[in-house]
Design a protein around this motif. Structure first.
Motif, PDB file in Angstrom:
ATOM      1  N   GLU A  65       0.821  -1.214   0.000  1.00 55.55           N
ATOM      2  CA  GLU A  65       0.000   0.000   0.000  1.00 55.55           C
ATOM      3  C   GLU A  65       0.856   1.266   0.000  1.00 55.55           C
ATOM      4  OE1 GLU A  65      -3.544   0.263   0.433  1.00 55.55           O
ATOM      5  OE2 GLU A  65      -3.714  -1.880   0.124  1.00 55.55           O
ATOM      6  N   PHE A 111     -10.142   1.824   5.927  1.00 53.78           N
ATOM      7  CA  PHE A 111      -9.062   0.847   5.820  1.00 53.78           C
ATOM      8  C   PHE A 111      -9.391  -0.383   6.645  1.00 53.78           C
ATOM      9  CE2 PHE A 111      -8.241   3.824   9.178  1.00 53.78           C
ATOM     10  CZ  PHE A 111      -7.847   3.049  10.250  1.00 53.78           C
ATOM     11  N   ILE A 162     -10.166   8.504   5.520  1.00 57.85           N
ATOM     12  CA  ILE A 162      -9.830   7.242   4.880  1.00 57.85           C
ATOM     13  C   ILE A 162     -10.642   6.103   5.502  1.00 57.85           C
ATOM     14  CG2 ILE A 162      -7.484   7.914   4.220  1.00 57.85           C
ATOM     15  CD1 ILE A 162      -6.470   6.328   6.652  1.00 57.85           C
ATOM     16  N   LEU A 216     -11.881   8.636   1.196  1.00 57.05           N
ATOM     17  CA  LEU A 216     -13.300   8.970   1.217  1.00 57.05           C
ATOM     18  C   LEU A 216     -13.589  10.400   0.784  1.00 57.05           C
ATOM     19  CD1 LEU A 216     -14.238   7.206   4.562  1.00 57.05           C
ATOM     20  CD2 LEU A 216     -14.380   6.308   2.233  1.00 57.05           C
ATOM     21  N   ARG A 227      -8.799   3.111   1.359  1.00 66.27           N
ATOM     22  CA  ARG A 227      -9.649   3.824   0.410  1.00 66.27           C
ATOM     23  C   ARG A 227      -9.801   5.257   0.893  1.00 66.27           C
ATOM     24  NH1 ARG A 227     -10.801  -0.647   2.763  1.00 66.27           N
ATOM     25  NH2 ARG A 227     -12.758  -0.007   3.638  1.00 66.27           N
ATOM     26  N   ASN A 264      -5.803  -2.268   2.355  1.00 64.99           N
ATOM     27  CA  ASN A 264      -7.023  -1.962   1.603  1.00 64.99           C
ATOM     28  C   ASN A 264      -7.491  -0.532   1.885  1.00 64.99           C
ATOM     29  OD1 ASN A 264      -9.052  -2.538  -0.215  1.00 64.99           O
ATOM     30  ND2 ASN A 264     -10.420  -3.340   1.363  1.00 64.99           N
ATOM     31  N   LYS A 283       0.542   4.455  -2.144  1.00 63.06           N
ATOM     32  CA  LYS A 283      -0.527   5.415  -1.850  1.00 63.06           C
ATOM     33  C   LYS A 283      -0.093   6.508  -0.882  1.00 63.06           C
ATOM     34  CE  LYS A 283      -4.214   2.037  -2.499  1.00 63.06           C
ATOM     35  NZ  LYS A 283      -5.324   1.325  -1.863  1.00 63.06           N
TER      36      LYS A 283
END
Length: 80
Positions: free
Chosen positions: A33, A48, A46, A65, A63, A61, A36
């Protein structure tokens, strides 16, 4: 988990997150990751997952938002 980024240590691959439903936490980023990390910004929300490895908890994982804000845009104050 969902939270807000409070601080970032790019060299160590650590992100201090203030979760929406718990105390602040410092988490390592899973090596897969780390690409990122350039998208992480203080104040950014975020989502996760938490996984465990031989060194403890790691974020995976991830992401985002919300959209990143321009550098001169006032950022929301982190919740304590």
């Amino acid at each position: 988990m969902i939270g807000r980024v409070r601080t970032i240590d790019v060299r160590a691959g650590r992100v201090h997150v203030v979760p929406d439903d718990g105390p602040p936490d410092v988490l390592r980023i899973r090596p897969s990751e780390r690409a990122k990390l350039s998208s992480f910004m203080v104040g950014r929300r975020i989502a996760f997952d938490i996984e465990h490895d031989e060194h403890g908890e790691v974020m995976s994982n991830v992401r985002f938002l919300d959209r990143p804000m321009p550098p001169n845009f006032p950022r929301p104050a982190p919740r304590d």
